[in-house]
Design an enzyme around this catalytic site. Structure first.
Site, PDB file in Angstrom:
ATOM      1  N   CYS A  37       0.821  -1.221   0.000  1.00 22.16           N
ATOM      2  CA  CYS A  37       0.000   0.000   0.000  1.00 22.16           C
ATOM      3  C   CYS A  37       0.852   1.267   0.000  1.00 22.16           C
ATOM      4  O   CYS A  37       0.340   2.351  -0.267  1.00 22.16           O
ATOM      5  CB  CYS A  37      -0.946  -0.008   1.196  1.00 22.16           C
ATOM      6  SG  CYS A  37      -2.029  -1.435   1.152  1.00 22.16           S
ATOM      7  N   HIS A  43      -3.809   6.831   2.679  1.00 17.93           N
ATOM      8  CA  HIS A  43      -4.116   5.526   2.072  1.00 17.93           C
ATOM      9  C   HIS A  43      -5.533   5.127   2.481  1.00 17.93           C
ATOM     10  O   HIS A  43      -5.946   5.334   3.622  1.00 17.93           O
ATOM     11  CB  HIS A  43      -3.096   4.492   2.564  1.00 17.93           C
ATOM     12  CG  HIS A  43      -3.447   3.094   2.172  1.00 17.93           C
ATOM     13  ND1 HIS A  43      -3.754   2.751   0.882  1.00 17.93           N
ATOM     14  CD2 HIS A  43      -3.551   1.951   2.907  1.00 17.93           C
ATOM     15  CE1 HIS A  43      -4.045   1.452   0.832  1.00 17.93           C
ATOM     16  NE2 HIS A  43      -3.929   0.947   2.044  1.00 17.93           N
ATOM     17  N   ASN A  73     -10.141  -0.697  -0.926  1.00 21.39           N
ATOM     18  CA  ASN A  73      -8.687  -0.555  -0.826  1.00 21.39           C
ATOM     19  C   ASN A  73      -8.042  -1.107  -2.098  1.00 21.39           C
ATOM     20  O   ASN A  73      -8.025  -2.317  -2.314  1.00 21.39           O
ATOM     21  CB  ASN A  73      -8.210  -1.332   0.410  1.00 21.39           C
ATOM     22  CG  ASN A  73      -6.712  -1.218   0.650  1.00 21.39           C
ATOM     23  OD1 ASN A  73      -5.980  -0.699  -0.199  1.00 21.39           O
ATOM     24  ND2 ASN A  73      -6.260  -1.718   1.787  1.00 21.39           N
TER      25      ASN A  73
HETATM   26  O1  UT7 Z   1      -4.029  -1.636   3.234  1.00 21.53           O
HETATM   27  C1  UT7 Z   1      -3.079  -2.427   3.903  1.00 21.53           C
HETATM   28  C2  UT7 Z   1      -3.238  -2.347   5.341  1.00 21.53           C
HETATM   29  N1  UT7 Z   1      -4.483  -2.930   5.756  1.00 21.53           N
HETATM   30  C3  UT7 Z   1      -5.227  -2.314   6.653  1.00 21.53           C
HETATM   31  O2  UT7 Z   1      -4.905  -1.217   7.048  1.00 21.53           O
HETATM   32  C4  UT7 Z   1      -6.438  -3.026   7.202  1.00 21.53           C
HETATM   33  C5  UT7 Z   1      -6.480  -2.961   8.696  1.00 21.53           C
HETATM   34  N2  UT7 Z   1      -7.521  -3.731   9.341  1.00 21.53           N
HETATM   35  C6  UT7 Z   1      -8.852  -3.436   9.194  1.00 21.53           C
HETATM   36  O3  UT7 Z   1      -9.230  -2.545   8.461  1.00 21.53           O
HETATM   37  C7  UT7 Z   1      -9.836  -4.215  10.021  1.00 21.53           C
HETATM   38  O4  UT7 Z   1      -9.140  -4.922  11.025  1.00 21.53           O
HETATM   39  C8  UT7 Z   1     -10.725  -5.205   9.219  1.00 21.53           C
HETATM   40  C9  UT7 Z   1     -11.685  -4.422   8.333  1.00 21.53           C
HETATM   41  C10 UT7 Z   1      -9.844  -6.115   8.354  1.00 21.53           C
HETATM   42  C11 UT7 Z   1     -11.560  -6.046  10.176  1.00 21.53           C
HETATM   43  O5  UT7 Z   1     -12.331  -5.203  11.030  1.00 21.53           O
HETATM   44  P1  UT7 Z   1     -12.325  -5.427  12.605  1.00 21.53           P
HETATM   45  O6  UT7 Z   1     -13.197  -4.417  13.192  1.00 21.53           O
HETATM   46  O7  UT7 Z   1     -10.878  -5.424  13.045  1.00 21.53           O
HETATM   47  O8  UT7 Z   1     -13.012  -6.823  12.742  1.00 21.53           O
HETATM   48  P2  UT7 Z   1     -12.465  -8.163  13.413  1.00 21.53           P
HETATM   49  O9  UT7 Z   1     -11.480  -8.820  12.525  1.00 21.53           O
HETATM   50  O10 UT7 Z   1     -12.072  -7.907  14.826  1.00 21.53           O
HETATM   51  O11 UT7 Z   1     -13.790  -9.005  13.457  1.00 21.53           O
HETATM   52  C12 UT7 Z   1     -14.915  -8.616  14.261  1.00 21.53           C
HETATM   53  C13 UT7 Z   1     -16.039  -9.561  13.983  1.00 21.53           C
HETATM   54  C14 UT7 Z   1     -15.635 -11.028  14.043  1.00 21.53           C
HETATM   55  O12 UT7 Z   1     -16.730 -11.761  14.552  1.00 21.53           O
HETATM   56  P3  UT7 Z   1     -16.742 -12.238  16.091  1.00 21.53           P
HETATM   57  O13 UT7 Z   1     -15.502 -13.055  16.272  1.00 21.53           O
HETATM   58  O14 UT7 Z   1     -16.731 -10.981  16.891  1.00 21.53           O
HETATM   59  O15 UT7 Z   1     -18.015 -13.009  16.175  1.00 21.53           O
HETATM   60  C15 UT7 Z   1     -15.424 -11.390  12.610  1.00 21.53           C
HETATM   61  O16 UT7 Z   1     -15.603 -12.751  12.346  1.00 21.53           O
HETATM   62  O17 UT7 Z   1     -16.520  -9.325  12.645  1.00 21.53           O
HETATM   63  C16 UT7 Z   1     -16.502 -10.571  11.935  1.00 21.53           C
HETATM   64  N3  UT7 Z   1     -16.214 -10.277  10.538  1.00 21.53           N
HETATM   65  C17 UT7 Z   1     -17.168 -10.094   9.614  1.00 21.53           C
HETATM   66  N4  UT7 Z   1     -18.500 -10.128   9.665  1.00 21.53           N
HETATM   67  C18 UT7 Z   1     -19.183  -9.896   8.540  1.00 21.53           C
HETATM   68  C19 UT7 Z   1     -14.997 -10.141   9.962  1.00 21.53           C
HETATM   69  N5  UT7 Z   1     -15.150  -9.854   8.662  1.00 21.53           N
HETATM   70  C20 UT7 Z   1     -16.469  -9.828   8.419  1.00 21.53           C
HETATM   71  C21 UT7 Z   1     -17.246  -9.589   7.267  1.00 21.53           C
HETATM   72  N6  UT7 Z   1     -18.601  -9.644   7.376  1.00 21.53           N
HETATM   73  N7  UT7 Z   1     -16.688  -9.319   6.075  1.00 21.53           N
END
Ligand code: UT7
Length: 329
Positions: A116, A256, A286
């Site tokens: 990125c 970004h 992204n």
């Molecule tokens: O560009 C390169 C660098 N990349 C980044 O900067 C990305 C950085 N990370 C992020 O933007 C976020 O961490 C994500 C968007 C990838 C994930 O968001 P989050 O708020 O950190 O969610 P999480 O991984 O902690 O997941 C929370 C919940 C989980 O469910 P439980 O365990 O709480 O029941 C996940 O299974 O959300 C669930 N979940 C989803 N639910 C519906 C994860 N992805 C999805 C989804 N749809 N697509």
């Protein structure tokens, strides 16, 4: 050495025709529009669907647009840099393929693999070649066909990325405008939290690596999120201090586009108004190296000569940093 001022003199972008909505993703993987919008700010992303089309094809559209807009002949370009992690091949690089397809007969070039931060690092590199007088016209691209390395069974990654490309023309200018300063950082120790597990020399492609779905983006989202926020705030704050600019003097922040919540956290980290933050995330998701030039393309009409612009990114490597420039047209 008498250094020249290096400035962006044209910008262009390209987004593939097919728009994949959050609704469409609901039919592919266990996700929903509400989760994607509230957790990431993404409403849709563009996907390059045509068979046989690659990252270089998106870049061809960008380069041709830049040449046309700036009235530059293809033969005048000295150098082409392409920030990408989804090159047409593992080797050779994509920059030379683009040069061939666009008739840049006098250009040398190469790719920058900084995920990125690819455009951020590429822009800084291109500006050095202009500053020293080694080159007079450099094209810097940021482009990724992320759909080619996404696992559409992994809802934590496939919903956040899209395909797209953007780029700029760099030229020397007499006025005190253009590139001013940059802070670029790297931390290879963080490679494990954002990478592709197989397909490189460490773990070449085998039936087992394919079966284990190891040729896709792997990301530990929460860790990357925290490091991205802290990293971009840190380099931006230090860049402002080193150049004695107050936040009120910044006209545009170009961050970004990985997650709207990351962008908001970075802006609030140095108490910066969201009105002056460029945003494309809702429409494009992204696009990895594509996000920064796509922002500049979208906001080109709003940018004014002399505007103080801060560009910042964070990505795999880990790589991150910030650039300070004065818009030149
Ligand atoms: O560009 C390169 C660098 N990349 C980044 O900067 C990305 C950085 N990370 C992020 O933007 C976020 O961490 C994500 C968007 C990838 C994930 O968001 P989050 O708020 O950190 O969610 P999480 O991984 O902690 O997941 C929370 C919940 C989980 O469910 P439980 O365990 O709480 O029941 C996940 O299974 O959300 C669930 N979940 C989803 N639910 C519906 C994860 N992805 C999805 C989804 N749809 N697509």
């Amino acid at each position: 050495m008498n250094l020249k001022n290096a400035a962006i003199t044209a910008v262009h972008g390209y987004l593939p025709e097919h728009i994949m909505t959050n609704k469409e993703l609901e039919s592919i993987v266990d996700t929903n529009d509400e989760w994607i919008r509230t957790r990431t700010g993404i409403h849709q992303r563009h996907i390059q669907k045509e068979v046989g089309k690659a990252t270089s094809d998106m870049c061809v559209e960008v380069v041709n647009g830049i040449l046309e807009k700036s009235g530059t002949k293809a033969s005048e370009i000295d150098m082409i840099i392409c920030g990408t992690i989804t090159g047409d091949y593992v080797f050779p690089d994509t920059a030379n393929t683009i040069a061939d397809k666009c008739g840049l007969t006098n250009a040398f070039g190469y790719d920058i693999n900084a995920a990125c931060s690819g455009f951020l690092f590429g822009l800084t590199t291109g500006c050095q070649f202009i500053a020293t007088g080694f080159c007079k016209k450099v094209i810097v691209l940021g482009a990724d066909k992320m759909s080619s390395i996404l696992d559409y069974q992994d809802r934590t990654t496939c919903v956040i990325f899209g395909d797209g490309a953007g780029g700029v023309l760099l030229e020397p200018i007499e006025e005190e405008l253009g590139f001013v300063d940059a802070i670029l950082k790297g931390d290879g120790d963080g490679r494990h939290i954002l990478h592709m597990k197989a397909g490189g020399s460490l773990k070449p492609t085998t039936k087992e690596t394919v079966a284990a779905r190891e040729h896709f983006v792997y990301q530990e989202g929460k860790s990357v999120f925290k490091k991205a926020v802290n990293g971009m705030i840190d380099t931006t704050t230090r860049l402002l201090a080193r150049n004695e600019i107050k936040k009120e003097e910044i006209d545009w922040l170009v961050p970004h586009q990985a997650n709207l919540r990351i962008i908001q956290a970075v802006a609030s980290g140095f108490d910066f108004s969201m009105d002056k933050v460029m945003l494309t995330i809702a429409e494009t998701g992204n696009t990895t190296a594509g996000t920064l030039p796509l922002c500049l393309w979208k906001y080109e009409d709003k940018l004014k000569k002399g505007d103080n612009v801060i560009i910042t990114a964070f990505g795999g490597g880990l790589t991150w940093g910030s650039i300070y420039l004065k818009w030149a047209y």
